[in-house]
Design a protein around this motif. Structure first.
Motif, PDB file in Angstrom:
ATOM      1  N   GLY A 126       0.803  -1.221   0.000  1.00 41.55           N
ATOM      2  CA  GLY A 126       0.000   0.000   0.000  1.00 41.55           C
ATOM      3  C   GLY A 126       0.830   1.261   0.000  1.00 41.55           C
ATOM      4  O   GLY A 126       0.278   2.372   0.078  1.00 41.55           O
ATOM      5  N   LEU A 127       2.159   1.127  -0.114  1.00 43.67           N
ATOM      6  CA  LEU A 127       3.057   2.276   0.000  1.00 43.67           C
ATOM      7  C   LEU A 127       3.544   2.737  -1.374  1.00 43.67           C
ATOM      8  O   LEU A 127       3.637   1.935  -2.309  1.00 43.67           O
ATOM      9  N   PRO A 128       3.890   4.016  -1.514  1.00 38.91           N
ATOM     10  CA  PRO A 128       4.545   4.453  -2.740  1.00 38.91           C
ATOM     11  C   PRO A 128       5.915   3.805  -2.858  1.00 38.91           C
ATOM     12  O   PRO A 128       6.591   3.556  -1.853  1.00 38.91           O
ATOM     13  N   VAL A 129       6.314   3.540  -4.091  1.00 42.87           N
ATOM     14  CA  VAL A 129       7.571   2.833  -4.352  1.00 42.87           C
ATOM     15  C   VAL A 129       8.401   3.640  -5.334  1.00 42.87           C
ATOM     16  O   VAL A 129       7.924   4.012  -6.412  1.00 42.87           O
ATOM     17  N   VAL A 130       9.640   3.920  -4.966  1.00 45.61           N
ATOM     18  CA  VAL A 130      10.603   4.495  -5.901  1.00 45.61           C
ATOM     19  C   VAL A 130      11.431   3.339  -6.455  1.00 45.61           C
ATOM     20  O   VAL A 130      11.968   2.530  -5.702  1.00 45.61           O
ATOM     21  N   ALA A 131      11.530   3.238  -7.762  1.00 42.22           N
ATOM     22  CA  ALA A 131      12.256   2.135  -8.402  1.00 42.22           C
ATOM     23  C   ALA A 131      12.905   2.641  -9.685  1.00 42.22           C
ATOM     24  O   ALA A 131      12.782   3.820 -10.046  1.00 42.22           O
ATOM     25  N   ASP A 132      13.622   1.748 -10.356  1.00 39.88           N
ATOM     26  CA  ASP A 132      14.231   2.058 -11.655  1.00 39.88           C
ATOM     27  C   ASP A 132      15.158   3.273 -11.543  1.00 39.88           C
ATOM     28  O   ASP A 132      15.050   4.249 -12.295  1.00 39.88           O
ATOM     29  N   PHE A 133      16.101   3.192 -10.617  1.00 42.42           N
ATOM     30  CA  PHE A 133      16.968   4.329 -10.313  1.00 42.42           C
ATOM     31  C   PHE A 133      17.990   4.637 -11.411  1.00 42.42           C
ATOM     32  O   PHE A 133      18.307   5.798 -11.653  1.00 42.42           O
ATOM     33  N   ARG A 134      18.543   3.629 -12.048  1.00 42.06           N
ATOM     34  CA  ARG A 134      19.741   3.832 -12.863  1.00 42.06           C
ATOM     35  C   ARG A 134      19.523   4.547 -14.202  1.00 42.06           C
ATOM     36  O   ARG A 134      20.389   5.308 -14.645  1.00 42.06           O
ATOM     37  N   PRO A 135      18.403   4.321 -14.924  1.00 42.46           N
ATOM     38  CA  PRO A 135      18.297   4.872 -16.281  1.00 42.46           C
ATOM     39  C   PRO A 135      18.408   6.387 -16.373  1.00 42.46           C
ATOM     40  O   PRO A 135      18.933   6.911 -17.364  1.00 42.46           O
ATOM     41  N   ARG A 136      17.931   7.129 -15.371  1.00 46.91           N
ATOM     42  CA  ARG A 136      17.987   8.592 -15.482  1.00 46.91           C
ATOM     43  C   ARG A 136      19.432   9.081 -15.531  1.00 46.91           C
ATOM     44  O   ARG A 136      19.762  10.014 -16.278  1.00 46.91           O
ATOM     45  N   ASP A 137      20.305   8.471 -14.733  1.00 42.37           N
ATOM     46  CA  ASP A 137      21.706   8.874 -14.766  1.00 42.37           C
ATOM     47  C   ASP A 137      22.328   8.563 -16.122  1.00 42.37           C
ATOM     48  O   ASP A 137      23.112   9.344 -16.656  1.00 42.37           O
ATOM     49  N   ILE A 138      21.956   7.415 -16.701  1.00 44.45           N
ATOM     50  CA  ILE A 138      22.471   7.049 -18.026  1.00 44.45           C
ATOM     51  C   ILE A 138      21.968   8.030 -19.083  1.00 44.45           C
ATOM     52  O   ILE A 138      22.727   8.456 -19.969  1.00 44.45           O
ATOM     53  N   ALA A 139      20.704   8.431 -18.978  1.00 42.59           N
ATOM     54  CA  ALA A 139      20.163   9.402 -19.920  1.00 42.59           C
ATOM     55  C   ALA A 139      20.898  10.734 -19.835  1.00 42.59           C
ATOM     56  O   ALA A 139      20.964  11.486 -20.824  1.00 42.59           O
ATOM     57  N   ALA A 140      21.472  11.031 -18.668  1.00 42.79           N
ATOM     58  CA  ALA A 140      22.240  12.264 -18.481  1.00 42.79           C
ATOM     59  C   ALA A 140      23.711  12.071 -18.812  1.00 42.79           C
ATOM     60  O   ALA A 140      24.537  12.919 -18.459  1.00 42.79           O
ATOM     61  N   GLY A 141      24.037  10.970 -19.488  1.00 47.21           N
ATOM     62  CA  GLY A 141      25.407  10.737 -19.921  1.00 47.21           C
ATOM     63  C   GLY A 141      26.269   9.980 -18.942  1.00 47.21           C
ATOM     64  O   GLY A 141      27.480   9.851 -19.156  1.00 47.21           O
ATOM     65  N   GLY A 142      25.666   9.467 -17.847  1.00 46.75           N
ATOM     66  CA  GLY A 142      26.436   8.759 -16.838  1.00 46.75           C
ATOM     67  C   GLY A 142      26.494   7.271 -17.071  1.00 46.75           C
ATOM     68  O   GLY A 142      25.899   6.729 -18.008  1.00 46.75           O
ATOM     69  N   GLN A 143      27.211   6.599 -16.180  1.00 46.42           N
ATOM     70  CA  GLN A 143      27.373   5.153 -16.247  1.00 46.42           C
ATOM     71  C   GLN A 143      26.217   4.412 -15.567  1.00 46.42           C
ATOM     72  O   GLN A 143      26.099   3.206 -15.696  1.00 46.42           O
ATOM     73  N   GLY A 144      25.397   5.152 -14.801  1.00 47.15           N
ATOM     74  CA  GLY A 144      24.335   4.497 -14.042  1.00 47.15           C
ATOM     75  C   GLY A 144      24.851   3.731 -12.850  1.00 47.15           C
ATOM     76  O   GLY A 144      24.092   3.023 -12.187  1.00 47.15           O
ATOM     77  N   ALA A 145      26.118   3.879 -12.538  1.00 44.72           N
ATOM     78  CA  ALA A 145      26.756   3.166 -11.436  1.00 44.72           C
ATOM     79  C   ALA A 145      28.131   3.793 -11.195  1.00 44.72           C
ATOM     80  O   ALA A 145      28.672   4.440 -12.091  1.00 44.72           O
ATOM     81  N   PRO A 146      28.683   3.598  -9.988  1.00 45.58           N
ATOM     82  CA  PRO A 146      28.016   3.039  -8.815  1.00 45.58           C
ATOM     83  C   PRO A 146      27.106   4.072  -8.155  1.00 45.58           C
ATOM     84  O   PRO A 146      27.555   5.158  -7.798  1.00 45.58           O
ATOM     85  N   LEU A 147      25.821   3.719  -8.014  1.00 43.12           N
ATOM     86  CA  LEU A 147      24.845   4.663  -7.490  1.00 43.12           C
ATOM     87  C   LEU A 147      24.975   4.894  -5.990  1.00 43.12           C
ATOM     88  O   LEU A 147      24.463   5.889  -5.477  1.00 43.12           O
ATOM     89  N   VAL A 148      25.633   3.991  -5.284  1.00 40.67           N
ATOM     90  CA  VAL A 148      25.801   4.212  -3.839  1.00 40.67           C
ATOM     91  C   VAL A 148      26.861   5.276  -3.565  1.00 40.67           C
ATOM     92  O   VAL A 148      27.112   5.613  -2.409  1.00 40.67           O
ATOM     93  N   SER A 149      27.472   5.822  -4.611  1.00 34.77           N
ATOM     94  CA  SER A 149      28.595   6.738  -4.405  1.00 34.77           C
ATOM     95  C   SER A 149      28.177   7.999  -3.657  1.00 34.77           C
ATOM     96  O   SER A 149      28.924   8.489  -2.802  1.00 34.77           O
ATOM     97  N   LEU A 150      26.988   8.566  -3.954  1.00 37.46           N
ATOM     98  CA  LEU A 150      26.570   9.759  -3.225  1.00 37.46           C
ATOM     99  C   LEU A 150      26.401   9.440  -1.744  1.00 37.46           C
ATOM    100  O   LEU A 150      26.821  10.214  -0.881  1.00 37.46           O
ATOM    101  N   PHE A 151      25.785   8.308  -1.448  1.00 37.93           N
ATOM    102  CA  PHE A 151      25.657   7.850  -0.062  1.00 37.93           C
ATOM    103  C   PHE A 151      27.034   7.803   0.592  1.00 37.93           C
ATOM    104  O   PHE A 151      27.240   8.300   1.704  1.00 37.93           O
ATOM    105  N   ASP A 152      28.016   7.196  -0.101  1.00 37.44           N
ATOM    106  CA  ASP A 152      29.356   7.053   0.467  1.00 37.44           C
ATOM    107  C   ASP A 152      30.041   8.397   0.652  1.00 37.44           C
ATOM    108  O   ASP A 152      30.716   8.630   1.664  1.00 37.44           O
ATOM    109  N   VAL A 153      29.893   9.302  -0.321  1.00 37.45           N
ATOM    110  CA  VAL A 153      30.511  10.619  -0.199  1.00 37.45           C
ATOM    111  C   VAL A 153      29.985  11.341   1.036  1.00 37.45           C
ATOM    112  O   VAL A 153      30.752  11.911   1.828  1.00 37.45           O
ATOM    113  N   LEU A 154      28.669  11.328   1.229  1.00 34.04           N
ATOM    114  CA  LEU A 154      28.083  11.992   2.391  1.00 34.04           C
ATOM    115  C   LEU A 154      28.506  11.322   3.688  1.00 34.04           C
ATOM    116  O   LEU A 154      28.735  11.983   4.709  1.00 34.04           O
TER     117      LEU A 154
END
Length: 395
Positions: A126-154
């Motif tokens: 019954g909850l909202p779900v955020v999914a399909d994280f990687r494609p937007r970064d790829i559309a912006a010219g990125g590798q789509g990975a590693p996505l945990v990098s922002l978490f690690d930087v912070l």
């Protein structure tokens, strides 16, 4: 906000579901871990998934069935996590899904595919779900990975020296505090594949490194494997099982004569340790904070320590995040940022042209009710474990 993060890595052995309380306060995002639920894929699903992955051929019918069955498995894990760890009061689910293909050619990523239809998760919880994280970064010219990098930087910000976060999953990746991040190469993927092959499917991985411990590293084979062109590519770069697939080492064995299974596995373990250590040296690390399934392989960890004798190797548990749960917590954070309209990529990590708000949102049972957009992105991540009796972060 109480968020459930769902993750199944490139080893596709289980779904990890981590629950966290997350709150923005000033320039900090405070994360209180609430625990982890780990659910193995049901009998037959893991085998079906493995049989459909490259280099095997598959059909659109099989892709549809996998998308549904994986989505249902993720839904069951989320529902259990909400019940057992959140007292039924979770507010958001962030689902990474199961990576089935990462379309990378000559250092450029063109697309990626994560299966696990989020509608099943939204319907079950019954909850909202955020999914399909990687494609937007790829559309912006990125590798789509590693996505945990922002978490690690912070998370690394403020620690002395130049610490790096290392994840030893099926594919290994690292992140430095300035956002430099990339996949180093195989983590446990080749070791796991060899253990399955040589045991006739009886073993899913080299349990506690026992096979590697009985073997001897074959230097000629190791030299051949180290000749893989991927290691020489500049960062940012990503890879996956499309390259480091089961049987990857077979061609390298040509002309070397018969090798014992234990020697092959010892050599593949040495390959991971050597390529990870080379990557750590290349970014000038002062300490390494390690997470992922590879931390449970004492032979791999000992080899890594031998290659990095002057660096402290810490498991992420020492800083309040269980090594098996860290990536699931990371995706809980990415989902939280998306729900608040905040970007969750670091362009230096992925090579994207700009930061992006990631993912697609599937509404929950009550429609789409998101919190007000946040006014600013956090500058640091604080892991607060005192409410659950955990260990405080090291100074």
């Amino acid at each position: 906000m109480r968020v459930i993060g769902l993750m199944s890595g490139t080893s596709h052995d289980a779904i990890d579901a981590a629950a966290a309380d997350l709150i923005l306060t000033g320039d900090s995002l405070v994360l209180t871990p609430l625990g982890l639920v780990s659910e193995g894929y049901e009998d037959g699903l893991r085998e079906t998934l493995a049989a459909a992955l490259p280099p095997a051929a598959t059909t659109m019918a099989e892709v549809c069935r996998l998308d549904t069955r994986i989505g249902q498995a993720f839904a069951a894990a989320a529902l259990r996590t909400d019940r057992e760890l959140c007292d039924g009061r979770a507010e958001l689910v962030a689902s990474h899904g199961q990576t089935c293909y990462h379309w990378a050619v000559d250092g450029q990523v063109h697309g990626t595919l994560q299966l696990g239809q989020p509608a099943w998760i939204a319907e079950a919880t019954g909850l909202p779900v955020v999914a399909d994280f990687r494609p937007r970064d790829i559309a912006a010219g990125g590798q789509g990975a590693p996505l945990v990098s922002l978490f690690d930087v912070l998370w690394l910000r403020g620690r002395p020296g130049r610490p790096v976060a290392l994840n030893l999953g099926g594919i290994a990746n690292l992140t430095a505090p300035d956002g430099a991040a990339f996949d180093t190469g195989p983590g446990c993927a080749l070791i796991d594949a060899a253990a399955r092959e040589f045991s006739g499917g009886r073993l899913a991985y080299d349990v506690e490194g026992a096979l590697a411990a009985r073997g001897t590293v074959h230097e000629a084979l190791l030299r051949r494997l180290l000749g893989e062109p991927y290691y020489a590519l500049p960062a940012p770069k990503t890879t996956g099982k499309e390259l480091f697939q089961p049987g990857y080492w077979h061609d390298a064995l040509a002309g070397l004569g018969p090798l014992a299974a234990e020697d092959v596995i010892a050599t593949l373990t040495a390959l991971t340790a050597r390529t990870v250590a080379d990557a750590v040296d290349a970014v000038g690390a002062s300490e390494v904070i390690v997470s992922g399934g590879g931390t449970r392989n004492p032979v791999l960890m000992a080899m890594l320590a031998e290659h990095l004798p002057n660096l402290a190797l810490r498991q992420s548990d020492e800083l309040g995040l269980p090594s098996d749960a860290k990536e699931a917590y990371a995706f809980a954070v990415l989902g939280f940022l998306t729900a608040h309209g905040l970007p969750s990529t670091h362009p230096r990590s992925t090579g994207a042209r700009h930061p992006s708000v990631l993912g697609s949102i599937t509404p929950g049972r009550k429609g789409l009710r998101l919190p007000p957009p946040a006014q600013r992105s956090p500058d640091r991540l604080v892991v607060e474990t005192s409410r659950r009796g955990g260990m405080p972060p090291l100074p």
